[in-house]
Design a protein around this motif. Structure first.
Motif, PDB file in Angstrom:
ATOM      1  N   PRO A   3      19.474  61.015  49.705  1.00 18.52           N
ATOM      2  CA  PRO A   3      19.848  59.803  50.454  1.00 18.52           C
ATOM      3  C   PRO A   3      20.904  60.109  51.522  1.00 18.52           C
ATOM      4  O   PRO A   3      21.669  61.063  51.413  1.00 18.52           O
ATOM      5  N   ASN A   4      20.921  59.270  52.539  1.00 16.49           N
ATOM      6  CA  ASN A   4      21.897  59.447  53.614  1.00 16.49           C
ATOM      7  C   ASN A   4      23.324  59.447  53.100  1.00 16.49           C
ATOM      8  O   ASN A   4      24.191  60.123  53.662  1.00 16.49           O
ATOM      9  N   SER A   5      23.607  58.675  52.045  1.00 12.56           N
ATOM     10  CA  SER A   5      24.968  58.637  51.511  1.00 12.56           C
ATOM     11  C   SER A   5      25.403  60.008  50.981  1.00 12.56           C
ATOM     12  O   SER A   5      26.586  60.344  51.042  1.00 12.56           O
ATOM     13  N   ASP A   6      24.454  60.809  50.484  1.00 11.58           N
ATOM     14  CA  ASP A   6      24.797  62.157  50.035  1.00 11.58           C
ATOM     15  C   ASP A   6      25.208  63.036  51.215  1.00 11.58           C
ATOM     16  O   ASP A   6      26.125  63.850  51.105  1.00 11.58           O
ATOM     17  N   TYR A   7      24.533  62.874  52.337  1.00  8.85           N
ATOM     18  CA  TYR A   7      24.911  63.632  53.537  1.00  8.85           C
ATOM     19  C   TYR A   7      26.228  63.121  54.114  1.00  8.85           C
ATOM     20  O   TYR A   7      27.048  63.899  54.602  1.00  8.85           O
ATOM     21  N   ALA A   8      26.454  61.817  54.027  1.00  5.65           N
ATOM     22  CA  ALA A   8      27.731  61.250  54.495  1.00  5.65           C
ATOM     23  C   ALA A   8      28.879  61.800  53.653  1.00  5.65           C
ATOM     24  O   ALA A   8      29.932  62.173  54.187  1.00  5.65           O
ATOM     25  N   ALA A   9      28.684  61.867  52.347  1.00  7.94           N
ATOM     26  CA  ALA A   9      29.714  62.421  51.457  1.00  7.94           C
ATOM     27  C   ALA A   9      29.965  63.885  51.787  1.00  7.94           C
ATOM     28  O   ALA A   9      31.113  64.338  51.812  1.00  7.94           O
ATOM     29  N   LEU A  10      28.912  64.645  52.042  1.00  5.91           N
ATOM     30  CA  LEU A  10      29.041  66.054  52.425  1.00  5.91           C
ATOM     31  C   LEU A  10      29.893  66.191  53.687  1.00  5.91           C
ATOM     32  O   LEU A  10      30.838  66.981  53.730  1.00  5.91           O
ATOM     33  N   ILE A  11      29.576  65.418  54.697  1.00 10.60           N
ATOM     34  CA  ILE A  11      30.312  65.501  55.971  1.00 10.60           C
ATOM     35  C   ILE A  11      31.781  65.138  55.764  1.00 10.60           C
ATOM     36  O   ILE A  11      32.678  65.836  56.249  1.00 10.60           O
ATOM     37  N   LEU A  12      32.034  64.061  55.032  1.00 10.81           N
ATOM     38  CA  LEU A  12      33.419  63.648  54.786  1.00 10.81           C
ATOM     39  C   LEU A  12      34.204  64.686  53.999  1.00 10.81           C
ATOM     40  O   LEU A  12      35.340  65.010  54.342  1.00 10.81           O
ATOM     41  N   ARG A  13      33.608  65.214  52.926  1.00  6.55           N
ATOM     42  CA  ARG A  13      34.373  66.141  52.087  1.00  6.55           C
ATOM     43  C   ARG A  13      34.594  67.486  52.765  1.00  6.55           C
ATOM     44  O   ARG A  13      35.673  68.056  52.660  1.00  6.55           O
ATOM     45  N   VAL A  14      33.608  67.983  53.524  1.00  8.90           N
ATOM     46  CA  VAL A  14      33.779  69.285  54.186  1.00  8.90           C
ATOM     47  C   VAL A  14      34.783  69.185  55.335  1.00  8.90           C
ATOM     48  O   VAL A  14      35.664  70.036  55.468  1.00  8.90           O
ATOM     49  N   THR A  15      34.671  68.158  56.162  1.00  6.33           N
ATOM     50  CA  THR A  15      35.621  68.036  57.271  1.00  6.33           C
ATOM     51  C   THR A  15      37.026  67.738  56.753  1.00  6.33           C
ATOM     52  O   THR A  15      38.012  68.298  57.258  1.00  6.33           O
ATOM     53  N   SER A  16      37.136  66.897  55.761  1.00  6.84           N
ATOM     54  CA  SER A  16      38.441  66.597  55.184  1.00  6.84           C
ATOM     55  C   SER A  16      39.028  67.844  54.532  1.00  6.84           C
ATOM     56  O   SER A  16      40.219  68.138  54.682  1.00  6.84           O
ATOM     57  N   GLY A  17      38.199  68.584  53.819  1.00  8.91           N
ATOM     58  CA  GLY A  17      38.662  69.823  53.187  1.00  8.91           C
ATOM     59  C   GLY A  17      39.168  70.825  54.208  1.00  8.91           C
ATOM     60  O   GLY A  17      40.214  71.463  54.019  1.00  8.91           O
ATOM     61  N   ALA A  18      38.449  70.973  55.316  1.00  8.81           N
ATOM     62  CA  ALA A  18      38.881  71.895  56.366  1.00  8.81           C
ATOM     63  C   ALA A  18      40.224  71.468  56.960  1.00  8.81           C
ATOM     64  O   ALA A  18      41.105  72.301  57.208  1.00  8.81           O
ATOM     65  N   LEU A  19      40.400  70.162  57.151  1.00  9.31           N
ATOM     66  CA  LEU A  19      41.674  69.665  57.676  1.00  9.31           C
ATOM     67  C   LEU A  19      42.810  69.891  56.684  1.00  9.31           C
ATOM     68  O   LEU A  19      43.934  70.224  57.086  1.00  9.31           O
ATOM     69  N   PHE A  20      42.551  69.706  55.405  1.00  2.00           N
ATOM     70  CA  PHE A  20      43.590  69.957  54.409  1.00  2.00           C
ATOM     71  C   PHE A  20      43.988  71.427  54.402  1.00  2.00           C
ATOM     72  O   PHE A  20      45.185  71.752  54.320  1.00  2.00           O
ATOM     73  N   ILE A  21      43.015  72.323  54.475  1.00  2.00           N
ATOM     74  CA  ILE A  21      43.338  73.751  54.509  1.00  2.00           C
ATOM     75  C   ILE A  21      44.189  74.063  55.740  1.00  2.00           C
ATOM     76  O   ILE A  21      45.220  74.746  55.644  1.00  2.00           O
ATOM     77  N   ALA A  22      43.776  73.568  56.892  1.00  3.64           N
ATOM     78  CA  ALA A  22      44.534  73.818  58.123  1.00  3.64           C
ATOM     79  C   ALA A  22      45.952  73.259  58.009  1.00  3.64           C
ATOM     80  O   ALA A  22      46.924  73.909  58.420  1.00  3.64           O
ATOM     81  N   HIS A  23      46.082  72.072  57.451  1.00  2.34           N
ATOM     82  CA  HIS A  23      47.387  71.434  57.323  1.00  2.34           C
ATOM     83  C   HIS A  23      48.284  72.212  56.360  1.00  2.34           C
ATOM     84  O   HIS A  23      49.474  72.409  56.622  1.00  2.34           O
ATOM     85  N   GLY A  24      47.721  72.670  55.247  1.00  2.00           N
ATOM     86  CA  GLY A  24      48.490  73.458  54.279  1.00  2.00           C
ATOM     87  C   GLY A  24      48.898  74.807  54.834  1.00  2.00           C
ATOM     88  O   GLY A  24      50.041  75.243  54.655  1.00  2.00           O
ATOM     89  N   LEU A  25      47.969  75.471  55.533  1.00  2.00           N
ATOM     90  CA  LEU A  25      48.290  76.780  56.102  1.00  2.00           C
ATOM     91  C   LEU A  25      49.286  76.677  57.250  1.00  2.00           C
ATOM     92  O   LEU A  25      50.046  77.614  57.501  1.00  2.00           O
ATOM     93  N   GLY A  61      41.696  71.405  49.574  1.00  3.49           N
ATOM     94  CA  GLY A  61      40.769  71.585  50.689  1.00  3.49           C
ATOM     95  C   GLY A  61      39.599  72.487  50.318  1.00  3.49           C
ATOM     96  O   GLY A  61      38.438  72.184  50.618  1.00  3.49           O
ATOM     97  N   ILE A  62      39.911  73.577  49.639  1.00  8.13           N
ATOM     98  CA  ILE A  62      38.847  74.497  49.194  1.00  8.13           C
ATOM     99  C   ILE A  62      37.917  73.789  48.208  1.00  8.13           C
ATOM    100  O   ILE A  62      36.692  73.886  48.320  1.00  8.13           O
ATOM    101  N   ALA A  63      38.499  73.070  47.251  1.00 10.73           N
ATOM    102  CA  ALA A  63      37.683  72.357  46.265  1.00 10.73           C
ATOM    103  C   ALA A  63      36.791  71.320  46.935  1.00 10.73           C
ATOM    104  O   ALA A  63      35.616  71.173  46.565  1.00 10.73           O
ATOM    105  N   LEU A  64      37.326  70.605  47.933  1.00  7.84           N
ATOM    106  CA  LEU A  64      36.504  69.621  48.639  1.00  7.84           C
ATOM    107  C   LEU A  64      35.346  70.293  49.364  1.00  7.84           C
ATOM    108  O   LEU A  64      34.209  69.823  49.306  1.00  7.84           O
ATOM    109  N   ILE A  65      35.623  71.363  50.063  1.00  6.86           N
ATOM    110  CA  ILE A  65      34.553  72.060  50.790  1.00  6.86           C
ATOM    111  C   ILE A  65      33.459  72.514  49.836  1.00  6.86           C
ATOM    112  O   ILE A  65      32.268  72.373  50.122  1.00  6.86           O
ATOM    113  N   LEU A  66      33.863  73.052  48.694  1.00  2.00           N
ATOM    114  CA  LEU A  66      32.883  73.537  47.719  1.00  2.00           C
ATOM    115  C   LEU A  66      32.223  72.416  46.933  1.00  2.00           C
ATOM    116  O   LEU A  66      31.161  72.611  46.352  1.00  2.00           O
TER     117      LEU A  66
END
Length: 135
Positions: A3-25, A61-66
């Motif tokens: 379902p589209n909601s699964d792809y929406a969740a993927l996009i949100l968690r991967v982009t959010s995870g990447a931002l968290f990693i960048a912010h932490g680093l 961030g890593i956990a969200l991406i994965l």
């Protein structure tokens, strides 16, 4: 079919995870760990919270991406983000204000709430219910 909601969740968690990693680093490599600890202490917070924040941002961030423990990680990161809202609350609404405003961390906290509601979505490294039942 996913379902589209699964792809929406993927996009949100991967982009959010990447931002968290960048912010932490950024706290590690730009502000430095001692600088981040000093900043937390200048706010009246215990210095060890700087280490926990860096760990939460990078590890979360890593956990969200994965897609591992997505709901629990998102809920835990809301606490970090609400702390950021508190830190920036005196700077006004707009994050481009001097010292950064509070609208971005508040929005990001709301996004984490949406991720917690949606779950991991597509392409997550999460054990399936069937795998858990046979383990």
């Amino acid at each position: 079919m996913t379902p589209n909601s699964d792809y929406a969740a993927l996009i949100l968690r991967v982009t959010s995870g990447a931002l968290f990693i960048a912010h932490g680093l950024m706290k590690v490599f730009v502000f430095t760990i001692p600088g981040t600890v000093g900043y937390f202490e200048s706010l009246g917070l215990p210095g060890f919270l700087a280490y926990l924040t860096i760990l939460a941002e990078v590890g979360g961030g890593i956990a969200l991406i994965l897609g591992v423990g997505t709901r629990a990680v998102s809920l835990a990161l809301i606490a970090v983000l609400l702390g950021a809202v508190w830190v920036h609350s005196g700077n006004g609404w707009v994050f481009s204000s001097e010292g950064g405003g509070w609208e971005f961390p508040l929005f990001w906290a709301i996004v984490q709430g949406a991720i917690a509601l949606l779950g991991s979505g597509a392409y997550a490294l999460k054990p399936s219910a069937r795998a858990l039942a046979t383990a």
